[in-house]
Design a protein around this motif. Structure first.
Motif, PDB file in Angstrom:
ATOM      1  N   SER A 182       0.890  -1.108  -0.084  1.00 57.42           N
ATOM      2  CA  SER A 182      -0.031  -0.391  -0.165  1.00 57.42           C
ATOM      3  C   SER A 182       0.647   0.912  -0.225  1.00 57.42           C
ATOM      4  N   SER A 183       2.521   1.465   0.347  1.00 57.70           N
ATOM      5  CA  SER A 183       3.076   2.575  -0.001  1.00 57.70           C
ATOM      6  C   SER A 183       4.401   1.790  -0.950  1.00 57.70           C
ATOM      7  N   SER A 184       4.424   3.036  -1.533  1.00 56.02           N
ATOM      8  CA  SER A 184       4.833   3.381  -2.516  1.00 56.02           C
ATOM      9  C   SER A 184       5.472   5.270  -2.371  1.00 56.02           C
ATOM     10  N   THR A 185       6.117   5.666  -3.698  1.00 52.54           N
ATOM     11  CA  THR A 185       6.743   6.508  -3.527  1.00 52.54           C
ATOM     12  C   THR A 185       6.476   7.323  -4.930  1.00 52.54           C
ATOM     13  N   TYR A 186       5.585   6.241  -5.637  1.00 57.50           N
ATOM     14  CA  TYR A 186       5.302   6.493  -7.080  1.00 57.50           C
ATOM     15  C   TYR A 186       3.281   8.035  -7.174  1.00 57.50           C
ATOM     16  N   ALA A 187       3.575   7.999  -8.001  1.00 57.02           N
ATOM     17  CA  ALA A 187       2.455   8.891  -8.110  1.00 57.02           C
ATOM     18  C   ALA A 187       1.061   8.377  -7.798  1.00 57.02           C
ATOM     19  N   ALA A 188       0.290   9.011  -6.549  1.00 61.92           N
ATOM     20  CA  ALA A 188      -1.227   8.366  -6.505  1.00 61.92           C
ATOM     21  C   ALA A 188      -2.157   8.074  -7.632  1.00 61.92           C
ATOM     22  N   GLY A 189      -2.671   6.965  -7.681  1.00 64.10           N
ATOM     23  CA  GLY A 189      -3.349   6.055  -9.199  1.00 64.10           C
ATOM     24  C   GLY A 189      -2.997   5.771 -10.356  1.00 64.10           C
ATOM     25  N   THR A 190      -1.590   5.817  -9.857  1.00 65.34           N
ATOM     26  CA  THR A 190      -0.353   4.958 -11.072  1.00 65.34           C
ATOM     27  C   THR A 190       0.700   3.793 -11.370  1.00 65.34           C
ATOM     28  N   ASN A 191       0.135   3.050 -12.710  1.00 68.95           N
ATOM     29  CA  ASN A 191       0.941   2.036 -12.590  1.00 68.95           C
ATOM     30  C   ASN A 191       2.256   2.177 -12.581  1.00 68.95           C
ATOM     31  N   ASP A 192       2.941   1.374 -12.498  1.00 71.10           N
ATOM     32  CA  ASP A 192       4.932   1.960 -12.299  1.00 71.10           C
ATOM     33  C   ASP A 192       6.087   0.733 -12.636  1.00 71.10           C
ATOM     34  N   GLN A 193       6.734   1.072 -13.729  1.00 65.43           N
ATOM     35  CA  GLN A 193       8.182  -0.584 -13.550  1.00 65.43           C
ATOM     36  C   GLN A 193       8.486  -0.155 -12.539  1.00 65.43           C
ATOM     37  N   PHE A 194       9.137  -0.717 -11.294  1.00 68.30           N
ATOM     38  CA  PHE A 194      10.456  -0.471 -10.750  1.00 68.30           C
ATOM     39  C   PHE A 194      10.959  -1.690 -10.800  1.00 68.30           C
ATOM     40  N   GLY A 195      12.045  -1.054  -9.969  1.00 70.26           N
ATOM     41  CA  GLY A 195      13.338  -1.763  -9.765  1.00 70.26           C
ATOM     42  C   GLY A 195      15.318  -1.768 -10.237  1.00 70.26           C
ATOM     43  N   PHE A 232      14.755  -0.865 -13.623  1.00 68.18           N
ATOM     44  CA  PHE A 232      13.986   0.581 -14.911  1.00 68.18           C
ATOM     45  C   PHE A 232      13.522   1.296 -13.295  1.00 68.18           C
ATOM     46  N   GLY A 233      12.671   2.592 -13.116  1.00 74.20           N
ATOM     47  CA  GLY A 233      11.706   2.842 -12.381  1.00 74.20           C
ATOM     48  C   GLY A 233      12.755   2.897 -10.889  1.00 74.20           C
ATOM     49  N   GLY A 234      13.414   2.281 -10.805  1.00 76.47           N
ATOM     50  CA  GLY A 234      13.966   2.902  -9.096  1.00 76.47           C
ATOM     51  C   GLY A 234      12.782   1.691  -8.280  1.00 76.47           C
ATOM     52  N   GLN A 235      13.411   2.199  -6.610  1.00 82.35           N
ATOM     53  CA  GLN A 235      13.497   1.381  -5.795  1.00 82.35           C
ATOM     54  C   GLN A 235      11.708   2.091  -5.384  1.00 82.35           C
ATOM     55  N   GLY A 236      10.930   1.968  -5.840  1.00 82.96           N
ATOM     56  CA  GLY A 236       9.706   3.038  -4.815  1.00 82.96           C
ATOM     57  C   GLY A 236       8.573   1.971  -4.591  1.00 82.96           C
ATOM     58  N   VAL A 237       9.043   1.076  -4.391  1.00 84.90           N
ATOM     59  CA  VAL A 237       8.240   0.387  -3.424  1.00 84.90           C
ATOM     60  C   VAL A 237       8.432   0.029  -2.050  1.00 84.90           C
ATOM     61  N   THR A 238       8.177   0.795  -0.913  1.00 81.63           N
ATOM     62  CA  THR A 238       8.398   0.989   0.445  1.00 81.63           C
ATOM     63  C   THR A 238       8.693  -0.630   0.883  1.00 81.63           C
ATOM     64  N   GLY A 239      10.462  -0.586   1.408  1.00 82.52           N
ATOM     65  CA  GLY A 239      10.578  -1.918   2.308  1.00 82.52           C
ATOM     66  C   GLY A 239      10.291  -3.103   1.158  1.00 82.52           C
ATOM     67  N   TRP A 240      10.624  -3.234   0.207  1.00 87.01           N
ATOM     68  CA  TRP A 240      10.780  -4.315  -1.198  1.00 87.01           C
ATOM     69  C   TRP A 240      12.221  -3.344  -1.989  1.00 87.01           C
ATOM     70  N   THR A 241      12.791  -4.722  -2.924  1.00 87.48           N
ATOM     71  CA  THR A 241      13.956  -4.437  -3.636  1.00 87.48           C
ATOM     72  C   THR A 241      12.946  -5.099  -4.620  1.00 87.48           C
TER      73      THR A 241
END
Length: 310
Positions: free
Chosen positions: A102-115, A118-127
């Motif tokens: 439920s927590s991330s640094t990405y804008a609300a209401g969006t879907n984003d690649q992470f890792g 590409f996209g960086g580590q924007g999912v809180t607590g996860w790599t």
């Protein structure tokens, strides 16, 4: 001696039934009212048309009733203990950070690649790994921002929220871009058995077609356990599954990793993940569970003895 009925009041006139002794009396039998005069005596009492009927229960019947009541009480107590055990076990502390995603640094209401790719580590607590991982912060049909442009979304068949609800992550199982996510946990107790539960599903991105297979390989420390393999029709969706696994800690610090494994390459097979929980029963929990199981066993033995006596 056993008395079955004692009637008080005026006797019925010859040729007139008790129900018609009173003018205008209803033919409908009124409900019985239960009362008790002393311990061990239960008297159904019925006030009807000017007389009282009292049914006495002898001592043998009282003994049978008492044994039945004890048996019902034992069953109810055992059921209560079982519910308490389940509640205590469920209340164990979840060691995972942001297991609901439920927590991330990405804008609300969006879907984003992470890792890392590409996209960086924007999912809180996860790599996120170097493969292809999507953070689904809104509807799966909303195109994700990714290295492949803005057209990466799921088919409309992916239309059910996970049991945990809200956001989730989707991880590519294609061997060429195989994705993963991980989280490191500290202060583990060596030798303790940890319970891992999570919700997962399989689907396909809408710009591909063809049947796929999908599964997760879950690693915690040096132990790896695979989920079942899900077979998905072209453009299909498996529905959400709940998996439970058990891991024994061998070190105080270990990394939990979810690796997506799918076939065939290029379609791509996508695994969705949500509701991750890692718990270990605390000493107090184990004690309460042992007491509960002991109580249930005692109730079962008592029930058998009661049945034999009856």
């Amino acid at each position: 001696m056993r008395l079955t009925e004692i009637a008080f009041g005026k006797p019925a006139l010859p040729g007139v039934t008790k129900e018609r002794r009173r003018r205008g009396a209803s033919r409908t039998r009124p409900p019985e009212f239960k009362t008790s005069l002393m311990r061990g005596i239960r008297l159904p009492v019925c006030f009807r048309y000017g007389y009282v009927r009292v049914n006495w229960i002898d001592q043998a019947e009282i003994g049978v009733l008492n044994m039945r009541m004890k048996l019902l009480s034992s069953v109810a107590l055992a059921a209560s203990m079982a519910l308490a055990i389940g509640s205590v076990a469920h209340a164990s502390t979840n060691l995972i950070t942001n297991g609901s995603f439920s927590s991330s640094t990405y804008a609300a209401g969006t879907n984003d690649q992470f890792g890392t790719g590409f996209g960086g580590q924007g999912v809180t607590g996860w790599t996120g790994g170097s493969g292809y991982q999507l953070y689904e912060g809104t509807s799966p049909q909303t195109p994700a921002s990714s290295q492949y442009g803005g057209g990466e979304r799921f088919y409309d068949s992916f239309n059910a929220a996970s049991p945990d609800g809200g956001a989730f992550v989707a991880i590519d199982g294609d061997a060429d871009v195989r994705g993963s996510i991980s989280q490191t946990l500290n202060n583990l107790e060596i030798g303790k058995v940890y319970t891992l539960t999570f919700d997962w599903a399989a689907g396909q991105l809408a710009n591909r077609s063809g049947a796929t297979t999908e599964q997760f390989a879950v690693t915690f420390g040096g132990q790896t356990i695979n989920t079942a393999v899900l077979n998905i029709a072209s453009g299909g969706f498996s529905g959400w599954q709940t998996a439970t696994m058990f891991f024994t800690a061998t070190q105080a610090t270990q990394t939990l990793t979810f690796l997506s494994i799918g076939t065939p390459n290029g379609l791509p097979p996508m695994a969705a993940l949500d509701g991750v929980s890692l718990t270990v029963p605390e000493p107090a929990t184990w004690a309460m569970m042992l007491v509960g199981f002991g109580g249930i066993g005692a109730m079962i033995r008592r029930r058998r003895q009661t049945l034999v006596a009856a």
